[in-house]
Design an enzyme around this catalytic site. Structure first.
Site, short mmCIF file in Angstrom:
data_model
loop_
_atom_site.label_atom_id
_atom_site.label_comp_id
_atom_site.label_asym_id
_atom_site.label_seq_id
_atom_site.Cartn_x
_atom_site.Cartn_y
_atom_site.Cartn_z
N ALA A 12 -22.34 -35.83 -33.42
CA ALA A 12 -23.07 -35.26 -34.14
C ALA A 12 -24.14 -34.35 -32.87
O ALA A 12 -24.56 -33.22 -33.07
CB ALA A 12 -23.49 -34.94 -35.58
N GLY A 14 -23.70 -34.04 -29.83
CA GLY A 14 -22.87 -33.66 -28.23
C GLY A 14 -22.81 -32.19 -28.50
O GLY A 14 -23.63 -31.54 -29.60
N ILE A 16 -20.46 -30.57 -28.68
CA ILE A 16 -19.08 -29.68 -29.79
C ILE A 16 -19.91 -29.51 -31.63
O ILE A 16 -20.06 -28.60 -31.94
CB ILE A 16 -18.44 -30.46 -30.05
CG1 ILE A 16 -16.98 -30.30 -28.43
CG2 ILE A 16 -16.94 -29.76 -30.99
CD1 ILE A 16 -15.49 -30.91 -28.61
N ARG A 92 -14.00 -39.90 -20.37
CA ARG A 92 -13.67 -40.47 -19.58
C ARG A 92 -14.31 -40.55 -18.42
O ARG A 92 -14.88 -39.75 -17.68
CB ARG A 92 -12.21 -40.28 -19.02
CG ARG A 92 -11.23 -41.15 -18.28
CD ARG A 92 -9.91 -39.87 -17.78
NE ARG A 92 -8.50 -39.93 -18.14
CZ ARG A 92 -8.24 -39.99 -17.85
NH1 ARG A 92 -7.63 -40.73 -16.86
NH2 ARG A 92 -6.41 -39.46 -19.15
N ASP A 159 -5.67 -25.27 -29.44
CA ASP A 159 -4.41 -25.01 -28.07
C ASP A 159 -4.05 -24.06 -29.42
O ASP A 159 -3.62 -23.16 -28.69
CB ASP A 159 -3.49 -26.37 -28.16
CG ASP A 159 -4.20 -27.48 -27.63
OD1 ASP A 159 -5.10 -27.57 -26.79
OD2 ASP A 159 -5.01 -28.38 -28.70
N HIS A 187 -2.03 -33.71 -28.31
CA HIS A 187 -3.64 -32.05 -27.65
C HIS A 187 -3.37 -33.06 -26.31
O HIS A 187 -4.72 -34.17 -25.99
CB HIS A 187 -4.18 -32.43 -28.70
CG HIS A 187 -5.44 -32.00 -27.86
ND1 HIS A 187 -5.39 -30.76 -27.67
CD2 HIS A 187 -7.10 -32.61 -27.36
CE1 HIS A 187 -6.76 -30.40 -27.01
NE2 HIS A 187 -7.39 -31.93 -27.15
#
Ligand code: NAX
Length: 328
Positions: A12, A14, A16, A92, A159, A187
């Site tokens: 939360a 982060g 986004i 990553r 997307d 995705h």
């Protein structure tokens, strides 16, 4: 719906999360008359920053927001949650292989799946955003013993929105007039954005666009690689569009979606359209407004679509094979 809908959001603090929480608190999922409580999960070192987010949410004095809980304990975050939005995951790192990313994140989703099974409300719905979201969703689902599998969905709504926008820009029409675009598969950059059943202002997309070479080439590639293009332009990955898409996805679950304007959701495959069974794959879906979805049946798929879909389904099978030891 309950008096207060309890929405758990992981990751939360982060980027986004920072765009998503105001949307939820403002009614973007459950509408302008439904109160919401936010139950926010972060890793322990980030709790300080999460507390700052809580302070800002309080300072917004949202009429619909009843409570903000901040925790590093999934069992507290998911307690009585009606909706769990699993956004947090590890990015990553340099030199990291796809398998390492899958395994590292997979472990997070084992624990979260178990905590959802133990603590969430009996009507819980789960939306997985954190990548690799399809396979993370499969891991959470497999570890959430006793929770029906159809409660778990992963997000290709971003997307789908990207595909709609590209079709709108190309045809010179507003994106609200673009309907029935399907995202098939994963995705990832193997996903297949399919325009064959799409319409633009009521006209078949292929006729409105009138450029098959563009549809079969640049359109697909632009949608598949949009995330990378945003990172190159902004220096950071998509956040406000991802947050909007996460709300659109959840709102689709809680409002009626018909065959006239369907949505793409990643759900457990039952073999429809030749998709391998037992993977979490994106399909064209309708929803009943009560948190339930159905895969639309009976759409035609030409050889081009079948070939594109095979590529992304194969990738999902490979991902499932890589994490087979984490599947409960
Ligand atoms: P950030 O790195 O800004 O935020 C992620 C947050 O998750 C961090 O604050 C981190 O501390 C937290 N976190 C990590 N492990 C956690 C755990 N075990 N429990 C709770 N919180 C944890 O990433 P952000 O840009 O917000 O992206 C979040 C995820 O969404 C990433 O995995 C990203 O790849 C994925 N995305 C998925 C999209 C989709 O369409 N499905 C599109 C956007 C985005 O790329």
């Amino acid at each position: 719906m309950s008096n207060v809908m309890r929405v758990a959001v992981t990751g939360a603090a982060g980027q986004i999360g920072y765009s998503l929480l105001p949307l939820i608190a403002n009614g973007a999922i459950f509408g302008p008359n439904q109160k919401v409580a936010l139950q926010l999960l972060e890793v322990t070192p980030v709790l300080g920053a999460l507390n700052g987010v809580r302070m800002e949410l309080e300072d917004c004095a949202y009429p619909l927001l009843t409570e903000v809980i901040c925790t590093d304990n999934p069992e507290i975050a998911f307690l009585n949650a009606n909706l769990c939005m699993l956004v947090g995951s590890k990015p990553r790192g340099p030199g990291m292989e796809r398998k390492d990313l899958l395994m590292d994140n997979g472990k997070i989703f084992i624990g979260q799946g178990r905590a959802i099974a133990a603590k969430a409300a009996s009507d819980v719905r789960v939306v997985v955003v954190g990548n690799p979201c399809n396979t993370n969703c499969l891991i959470a689902m497999k570890n959430a013993s006793g929770v029906p599998t159809d409660r778990f969905t992963a997000m290709t709504r971003l997307d789908m929105n990207r595909a709609k926008a590209q079709l709108a820009l190309k045809s010179g029409k507003h994106w609200s007039l673009v309907k029935n675009v399907t995202i098939w598969g994963n995705h990832s950059n193997t996903q297949y954005p399919d325009w064959h059943h799409a319409t633009i202002d009521g006209v078949p997309a292929a006729r409105a666009v009138n450029d098959d070479a563009w549809l079969q080439g640049a359109f697909i590639k632009t949608v598949q690689e949009r995330g990378k293009a945003i990172i190159e332009a902004r220096g950071k990955s998509s956040a406000l569009s991802a947050a909007q898409a996460a709300c659109d996805h959840a709102r689709s679950l809680f409002t009626v979606t018909t065959r006239d304007n369907w949505c793409s959701l990643c759900v457990l495959s039952d073999g429809s359209y030749g998709t391998p069974e037992g993977i979490i794959s994106s399909f064209p879906c309708t929803t009943d407004g009560k948190g339930n979805w159905q895969i639309i049946q009976g759409l035609s798929m030409n050889d081009f679509s079948k070939a594109k879909a095979q590529i992304t389904w194969k990738e999902l099978q490979e991902e499932r094979e890589m994490v087979k030891d984490l599947l409960g």
